[in-house]
Design a protein around this motif. Structure first.
Motif, PDB file in Angstrom:
ATOM      1  N   ARG A 127      52.727  50.394  47.953  1.00 42.35           N
ATOM      2  CA  ARG A 127      53.274  49.884  46.691  1.00 42.35           C
ATOM      3  C   ARG A 127      52.296  48.987  45.954  1.00 42.35           C
ATOM      4  O   ARG A 127      52.341  48.889  44.729  1.00 42.35           O
ATOM      5  CB  ARG A 127      54.567  49.109  46.970  1.00 42.35           C
ATOM      6  CG  ARG A 127      55.673  49.922  47.619  1.00 42.35           C
ATOM      7  CD  ARG A 127      56.087  51.109  46.765  1.00 42.35           C
ATOM      8  NE  ARG A 127      57.319  51.727  47.243  1.00 42.35           N
ATOM      9  CZ  ARG A 127      57.734  52.916  46.860  1.00 42.35           C
ATOM     10  NH1 ARG A 127      57.025  53.625  46.001  1.00 42.35           N
ATOM     11  NH2 ARG A 127      58.862  53.416  47.329  1.00 42.35           N
ATOM     12  N   HIS A 128      51.423  48.300  46.700  1.00 40.13           N
ATOM     13  CA  HIS A 128      50.473  47.384  46.073  1.00 40.13           C
ATOM     14  C   HIS A 128      49.061  47.720  46.571  1.00 40.13           C
ATOM     15  O   HIS A 128      48.789  47.673  47.771  1.00 40.13           O
ATOM     16  CB  HIS A 128      50.821  45.933  46.404  1.00 40.13           C
ATOM     17  CG  HIS A 128      52.125  45.489  45.805  1.00 40.13           C
ATOM     18  ND1 HIS A 128      52.223  45.006  44.519  1.00 40.13           N
ATOM     19  CD2 HIS A 128      53.380  45.481  46.312  1.00 40.13           C
ATOM     20  CE1 HIS A 128      53.480  44.703  44.260  1.00 40.13           C
ATOM     21  NE2 HIS A 128      54.209  44.989  45.331  1.00 40.13           N
ATOM     22  N   SER A 155      48.392  55.707  42.931  1.00 46.04           N
ATOM     23  CA  SER A 155      49.248  54.821  42.143  1.00 46.04           C
ATOM     24  C   SER A 155      50.403  55.586  41.510  1.00 46.04           C
ATOM     25  O   SER A 155      51.557  55.142  41.534  1.00 46.04           O
ATOM     26  CB  SER A 155      48.420  54.121  41.066  1.00 46.04           C
ATOM     27  OG  SER A 155      49.228  53.325  40.236  1.00 46.04           O
ATOM     28  N   LYS A 156      50.112  56.761  40.951  1.00 41.97           N
ATOM     29  CA  LYS A 156      51.163  57.573  40.332  1.00 41.97           C
ATOM     30  C   LYS A 156      52.084  58.192  41.375  1.00 41.97           C
ATOM     31  O   LYS A 156      53.307  58.252  41.201  1.00 41.97           O
ATOM     32  CB  LYS A 156      50.533  58.677  39.475  1.00 41.97           C
ATOM     33  CG  LYS A 156      49.966  58.196  38.156  1.00 41.97           C
ATOM     34  CD  LYS A 156      49.516  59.367  37.294  1.00 41.97           C
ATOM     35  CE  LYS A 156      49.074  58.904  35.906  1.00 41.97           C
ATOM     36  NZ  LYS A 156      48.661  60.041  35.052  1.00 41.97           N
ATOM     37  N   LYS A 205      51.337  49.599  42.249  1.00 40.73           N
ATOM     38  CA  LYS A 205      50.700  48.677  41.308  1.00 40.73           C
ATOM     39  C   LYS A 205      49.285  48.380  41.779  1.00 40.73           C
ATOM     40  O   LYS A 205      49.069  48.035  42.947  1.00 40.73           O
ATOM     41  CB  LYS A 205      51.507  47.376  41.197  1.00 40.73           C
ATOM     42  CG  LYS A 205      51.003  46.429  40.110  1.00 40.73           C
ATOM     43  CD  LYS A 205      51.972  45.262  39.955  1.00 40.73           C
ATOM     44  CE  LYS A 205      51.601  44.408  38.751  1.00 40.73           C
ATOM     45  NZ  LYS A 205      52.582  43.309  38.541  1.00 40.73           N
ATOM     46  N   ILE A 206      48.324  48.528  40.882  1.00 44.09           N
ATOM     47  CA  ILE A 206      46.929  48.247  41.204  1.00 44.09           C
ATOM     48  C   ILE A 206      46.615  46.807  40.803  1.00 44.09           C
ATOM     49  O   ILE A 206      46.791  46.417  39.648  1.00 44.09           O
ATOM     50  CB  ILE A 206      45.980  49.213  40.484  1.00 44.09           C
ATOM     51  CG1 ILE A 206      46.291  50.658  40.862  1.00 44.09           C
ATOM     52  CG2 ILE A 206      44.524  48.875  40.818  1.00 44.09           C
ATOM     53  CD1 ILE A 206      45.512  51.682  40.054  1.00 44.09           C
ATOM     54  N   HIS A 207      46.159  46.030  41.771  1.00 41.19           N
ATOM     55  CA  HIS A 207      45.791  44.640  41.509  1.00 41.19           C
ATOM     56  C   HIS A 207      44.266  44.545  41.428  1.00 41.19           C
ATOM     57  O   HIS A 207      43.578  44.710  42.442  1.00 41.19           O
ATOM     58  CB  HIS A 207      46.318  43.722  42.611  1.00 41.19           C
ATOM     59  CG  HIS A 207      47.817  43.695  42.693  1.00 41.19           C
ATOM     60  ND1 HIS A 207      48.574  42.763  42.033  1.00 41.19           N
ATOM     61  CD2 HIS A 207      48.687  44.506  43.346  1.00 41.19           C
ATOM     62  CE1 HIS A 207      49.859  42.983  42.274  1.00 41.19           C
ATOM     63  NE2 HIS A 207      49.954  44.039  43.069  1.00 41.19           N
ATOM     64  N   MET A 252      50.450  38.997  48.492  1.00 46.53           N
ATOM     65  CA  MET A 252      50.974  40.077  47.648  1.00 46.53           C
ATOM     66  C   MET A 252      51.431  41.296  48.437  1.00 46.53           C
ATOM     67  O   MET A 252      51.783  42.303  47.869  1.00 46.53           O
ATOM     68  CB  MET A 252      49.909  40.503  46.636  1.00 46.53           C
ATOM     69  CG  MET A 252      49.564  39.456  45.599  1.00 46.53           C
ATOM     70  SD  MET A 252      50.970  38.980  44.571  1.00 46.53           S
ATOM     71  CE  MET A 252      51.345  40.545  43.787  1.00 46.53           C
ATOM     72  N   ASP A 253      51.404  41.215  49.761  1.00 46.70           N
ATOM     73  CA  ASP A 253      51.824  42.338  50.598  1.00 46.70           C
ATOM     74  C   ASP A 253      51.055  43.606  50.243  1.00 46.70           C
ATOM     75  O   ASP A 253      51.624  44.685  50.037  1.00 46.70           O
ATOM     76  CB  ASP A 253      53.329  42.574  50.461  1.00 46.70           C
ATOM     77  CG  ASP A 253      53.875  43.495  51.557  1.00 46.70           C
ATOM     78  OD1 ASP A 253      53.262  43.539  52.634  1.00 46.70           O
ATOM     79  OD2 ASP A 253      54.898  44.167  51.318  1.00 46.70           O
ATOM     80  N   ILE A 254      49.751  43.476  50.184  1.00 40.17           N
ATOM     81  CA  ILE A 254      48.866  44.597  49.864  1.00 40.17           C
ATOM     82  C   ILE A 254      48.865  45.605  51.016  1.00 40.17           C
ATOM     83  O   ILE A 254      48.776  45.226  52.179  1.00 40.17           O
ATOM     84  CB  ILE A 254      47.438  44.101  49.594  1.00 40.17           C
ATOM     85  CG1 ILE A 254      47.414  43.131  48.404  1.00 40.17           C
ATOM     86  CG2 ILE A 254      46.495  45.270  49.377  1.00 40.17           C
ATOM     87  CD1 ILE A 254      47.829  43.745  47.093  1.00 40.17           C
TER      88      ILE A 254
END
Length: 280
Positions: A155-156, A179-180, A185-187, A238-240
């Motif tokens: 998700r991240h 991402s799609k 979400k790309i940080h 951010m739970d990447i």
């Protein structure tokens, strides 16, 4: 349809990476190339002269590798049974990187998924030597999966950059695709320098922002600090679930493999590490 190479040495770490790839692409029509390379411990005269088959000699290593690959495919199909997925076994007497380069080119491969460690699983090594060589030599994205990372929906996605990269020469398509696919979400993470950005960096930043316009993303500018510490702390807050970097010899990516201090930090050991190709 995606074409994906899954190198395996039949270790638990390799199987873990394969399973990650299958779950990542569970809703995608894919052809997976399970690739194993082998080198006999002693180079027999038949190997130096040519194919053992040409001399009527059994190639025990090849038979063993092919048998193991077919067994592995059977295990995968039994566990996942996904009609969208097709498997091709590929065993070869060659070095891993050379064989993968050949397969990537001939089969028009989209990306590679592999484990970060080999059969030895040496914890003190930042990456297994095969993983390092693959990352440095492949002209397609390489996604390395830590052996202790349980699958999470991506998700991240964390994309650290120093804006030293010309994004016109960078293939970001795979990052955008993930991402799609998962509505991720790309940080975009940048650690500011006291001197600010050069004109070239400003141009690169503007180009990246243009590429990101149609994608779910957020930019983060952090105060001056060690990049590894910034990445580690950011991915926890951010739970990447995936770290992506561009393979550019002039950027932070290359320093991952030459600065001893990095080995004590374990930057990538927590989450999958995506290496994106760069066209020089």
């Amino acid at each position: 349809m995606k074409k994906i190479v899954l190198p395996t040495d039949f270790s638990e770490n390799a199987l873990h990476a394969i399973e990650y790839a299958l779950r990542l692409c569970e809703n995608v029509t894919c052809v997976f190339y399970l690739l194993h390379t082998y080198t006999p411990p002693i180079y027999r005269i038949d190997y130096t002269l040519g194919s053992p088959g040409q001399m009527g000699l059994p190639d025990d290593h090849k038979y063993s590798a092919e048998s193991s690959l077919e067994k592995l495919i059977g295990q995968i199909r039994k566990k996942f049974d996904n009609p969208k997925h097709t498997f091709v076994s590929h065993a070869s007497f060659n070095t891993l990187v050379d064989e993968m380069e050949d397969v990537v080119q001939k089969e028009n491969i989209d990306f590679v998924v592999m484990g970060t460690q080999g059969a030895t699983g040496a914890k003190e090594i930042l990456f297994g030597s095969n993983t390092v060589h693959v990352m440095r030599n492949m002209e397609v994205p390489v996604l390395a999966i830590p052996s202790n990372f349980g699958f999470q929906l991506p998700r991240h996605l964390l994309f650290p950059t120093d804006f030293e990269v010309d994004y016109g020469r960078t293939d970001l398509d795979f990052l955008m695709w993930i991402s799609k696919l998962w509505h991720s979400k790309i940080h975009v993470l940048h650690v500011s320098s006291p001197d600010g950005l050069t004109l070239e960096q400003e141009n690169n930043k503007a180009k990246l922002e243009g590429l990101m316009l149609e994608h779910n993303h957020e930019s983060h500018d952090l105060p001056d600090q060690e990049l590894v510490s910034a990445i580690n702390s950011f991915q926890e807050t951010m739970d990447i679930s995936m770290l992506a970097m561009v393979k550019n010899k002039h950027t932070f990516f290359e320093r991952l493999f030459v600065e001893p201090v990095i080995k004590n930090i374990g930057l990538h050991s927590k989450i999958p590490f995506l290496v994106l190709p760069y066209r020089f």
